[in-house]
Design a protein around this motif. Structure first.
Motif, mmCIF file in Angstrom:
data_model
loop_
_atom_site.group_PDB
_atom_site.id
_atom_site.type_symbol
_atom_site.label_atom_id
_atom_site.label_comp_id
_atom_site.label_asym_id
_atom_site.label_seq_id
_atom_site.Cartn_x
_atom_site.Cartn_y
_atom_site.Cartn_z
ATOM 1 N N ASN A 1 4.261 11.894 1.852
ATOM 2 C CA ASN A 1 3.541 11.484 3.045
ATOM 3 C C ASN A 1 4.185 10.188 3.526
ATOM 4 N N SER B 1 3.399 8.023 5.732
ATOM 5 C CA SER B 1 2.507 6.892 5.998
ATOM 6 C C SER B 1 2.078 6.183 4.733
ATOM 7 N N THR B 2 1.907 6.957 3.640
ATOM 8 C CA THR B 2 1.353 6.375 2.417
ATOM 9 C C THR B 2 2.336 6.350 1.263
ATOM 10 N N ALA C 1 2.622 8.916 -0.662
ATOM 11 C CA ALA C 1 2.058 9.843 -1.652
ATOM 12 C C ALA C 1 2.890 11.122 -1.719
ATOM 13 N N SER D 1 0.806 -1.219 0.000
ATOM 14 C CA SER D 1 0.000 0.000 0.000
ATOM 15 C C SER D 1 0.842 1.274 0.000
ATOM 16 N N TRP D 2 2.119 1.134 0.232
ATOM 17 C CA TRP D 2 2.991 2.312 0.269
ATOM 18 C C TRP D 2 3.420 2.620 -1.159
#
Length: 639
Positions: A180, A182-183, A185, A139-140
């Motif tokens: 970001n 966490s992601t 993005a 998901s990263w």
């Protein structure tokens, strides 16, 4: 190349900030025994998640101890921080070197480097892994194009990237980007681009850091422009609001060093210190200094603005490379293939004042002078067969929770075997407390009146009292003397020394002057008998000398008692320094004797220009009255 004495700002007028020594804590000089070893290439990065340490680099094999078999594990592995046991569950497969590691949010490990595939899946230069299994976190979404990720910094949930890239996550970015964390993005508000490489090469950002409050980034690398503004190798970025390039630049990274084809860029590492109010830069490049900051450690002040910025101090290495810097607990650590510190006056040799420091060192943030910490990049007889005792690189110094981690391209450290990596523990380190002259204004002026004899003269800052004579049999062959904390430093005539005199130390509590000892053998190049007066304050030895009409200073580091190899001139007016005989700092004033036998006082502010104005000078005691204040043998003590 070498690490040096300190050529600071040309004169005090250029120094808006005069750093004051602060208490610091240095790690142990004895590396931890439990760390594993790597082979080939070098270690470039560390991170810690929980009790697990992650190690990245260009190595190809690892092993637990000097006698166990090598295991093929390329570029990235993990081990238990306490036991040193290599993980058998974290076994990612990468096809290129790891340059940077970040312990990301949510228990992730973010990896940057020069790879194309991870675990058989396309993940160019950037990936997030599960730190327990080494599996990709799908998901990263962070991705880079060709080139490499060279450095990463995490602040909050902002992940800053530096490297040789033109695109991140399909968005055009040159050399710098923000994700970001966490992601993965892209952050579209961060539109800062480092462009146009030096000497017709490709541009890239090599090293970055961010202040603890997240307000400012420093970036170094092979670029000449940032967002179209001239910023040769160095830039400061305002991260508050919409990021923008700050009005800060220096021309000291514009000229080429000795071999532009080899040293295309010479900024190697950057790190903020304190609360982010200053930063240091480590460089390579060979000769070319002082016109350019080649082979040097340089301190700058973060709040300074405008073009043509100069270092608050510059520690020249005398032609040896610095490849990494770290700042922790008010100590600056540096690594590379230097051989000496405090060595600005020689090229590939130990010049006057040079202090032996082989490839790793610690210096004070106030002056850039070395402290008494000297493990050395050497393995001695502890190296196993096939190990390398010396290499050109210490690519990373990283302060973890338990110590200072080091990665290098050799295998010896602290006369022990530490293949490609290791750690200096916090446990077993020590605190370095600054020392200064007495802060009180009431006490005694001590004046040499004969061999082994002092007059003890009551002094309240403005007037003197009735003197008494004190026998001091240990105080013979004495010249200029200055008080620091619980001791005196003094010029002492000693036959057989290289100059005929040396700087000695004696303990002093107001009674007997203790048996003297040599301050440091590294000072034997200097002839203190030429001093006509001296006092110490905040890491500097201020003095006058025979045949000169100036007030001078050198850095002096009391942790090791090293005398700076560079002489600086302080701007002053209205005082005939050639007539000074004996000096002391008392409550913000220089109290000094004169060749006419009088005792005088003048206000002293080393941050001002001029630092001394003779118009404010006063006579404390005229010539006569039983005392002649015309000897360099004078100091002040509250006892």
């Amino acid at each position: 190349m070498t690490i040096a004495a300190v050529l600071a700002v040309p004169n005090a007028a250029d120094a808006a900030v005069l750093p004051v020594p602060e208490t610091g804590t240095v790690v142990s000089a004895n590396p931890a025994d439990q760390t594993p070893h790597a082979r080939d290439g070098e270690t470039r990065a560390f991170a810690q998640v929980g009790n697990t340490v992650f190690v990245g680099g260009s190595f190809t094999q690892i092993r637990q101890t000097a006698t166990t078999a090598w295991i093929t594990q390329r570029y990235l592995f993990a081990y238990d921080r306490t036991s040193g046991t290599i993980s058998t569950s974290f076994l990612p497969v990468l096809d290129g070197a790891v340059n940077s590691l970040i312990a990301g949010p949510g228990g992730t490990l973010i990896v940057g480097g020069a790879f194309k595939n991870v675990n058989g899946v396309a993940r160019r230069n950037l990936v997030a892994l599960d730190p327990a299994t080494g599996m990709i976190i799908e998901s990263w979404v962070g991705r880079s194009d060709g080139g490499m990720i060279r450095d990463m910094v995490l602040h909050g949930n902002d992940l800053y990237l530096a490297g040789a890239f033109n695109w991140i996550n399909g968005t055009a970015h040159s050399g710098l980007a923000r994700l970001n964390a966490s992601t993965g993005a892209i952050d579209p508000t961060f539109n800062i681009n480092a462009t146009v490489g030096r000497h017709d090469t490709g541009s890239y950002a090599w090293a970055i850091d961010v202040t603890p409050d997240g307000s400012t980034m420093v970036a170094g690398g092979n670029f000449m422009f940032v967002n179209g503004l001239s910023r040769n190798q160095m830039a400061l970025i305002d991260l508050t609001g919409t990021p923008s390039v700050l009005d800060w630049s220096t021309e000291k990274f514009v000229p080429p060093c000795v071999a532009p084809a080899t040293f295309v860029h010479y900024v190697q590492d950057v790190r903020f210190g304190g609360n982010g109010d200053w930063f240091v830069v480590g460089t390579n490049g060979g000769s070319g200094w002082p016109a350019a900051y080649c082979d040097a450690l340089v301190r700058f002040e973060t709040a300074d603005r405008g073009p043509n910025q100069l270092g608050t101090w510059v520690a020249w290495t005398g032609n040896d490379t610095i490849t990494s810097v770290e700042v922790a607990d008010n100590i600056i650590y540096l690594g590379g293939h230097f051989r000496w510190l405090n060595n600005p006056n020689a090229h590939d040799a130990a010049g006057p004042g040079a202090v032996d420091r082989l490839g790793i060192a610690a210096v004070t943030p106030a002056t850039g002078m070395p402290v008494n910490w000297n493990p050395g990049r050497r393995g001695g007889s502890a190296l196993p067969s096939g190990a390398s005792n010396w290499g050109s690189q210490v690519p990373v110094l990283w302060r973890g929770t338990d110590g200072l981690y080091f990665g290098h391209n050799s295998d010896g450290m602290g006369n022990e075997y530490h293949g490609r990596l290791g750690m200096f523990p916090i446990a077993g380190g020590r605190t370095i407390t600054p020392r200064n002259p007495p802060t009180g204004t009431t006490g005694y002026l001590y004046l040499g009146t004969g061999e082994g004899e002092l007059a003890k003269v009551p002094f309240d800052g403005t007037s003197i009292g009735t003197p008494s004579t004190v026998s001091q049999p240990n105080y013979t062959g004495a010249g200029a003397t200055w008080r620091v904390s619980d001791r005196i430093y003094w010029s002492r005539t000693v036959s057989g020394t290289p100059t005929g005199s040396r700087i000695d130390i004696s303990m002093f509590n107001g009674a007997a002057i203790g048996v003297p000892w040599e301050s440091s053998g590294y000072n034997d190049w200097y002839n203190p008998a030429n001093l006509t007066g001296a006092f110490f304050l905040d890491g500097r030895l201020y003095y006058t000398r025979t045949g000169a009409n100036q007030l001078y200073y050198r850095y002096f580091e009391v942790d090791g008692n090293y005398l700076g190899a560079t002489e600086f001139t302080l701007p002053t007016t209205g005082v005939t320094w050639s007539a000074v005989r004996g000096m002391a700092w008392v409550g913000g004033n220089i109290v000094y004797g004169h060749t006419d036998g009088s005792l005088r006082s003048v206000p002293f502010d080393p941050t001002a220009a001029p630092a001394v104005s003779g118009a404010a000078s006063t006579v404390i005691a005229p010539a006569g009255g039983g005392l002649t204040w015309s000897t360099p043998r004078m100091f002040f003590s509250v006892q």
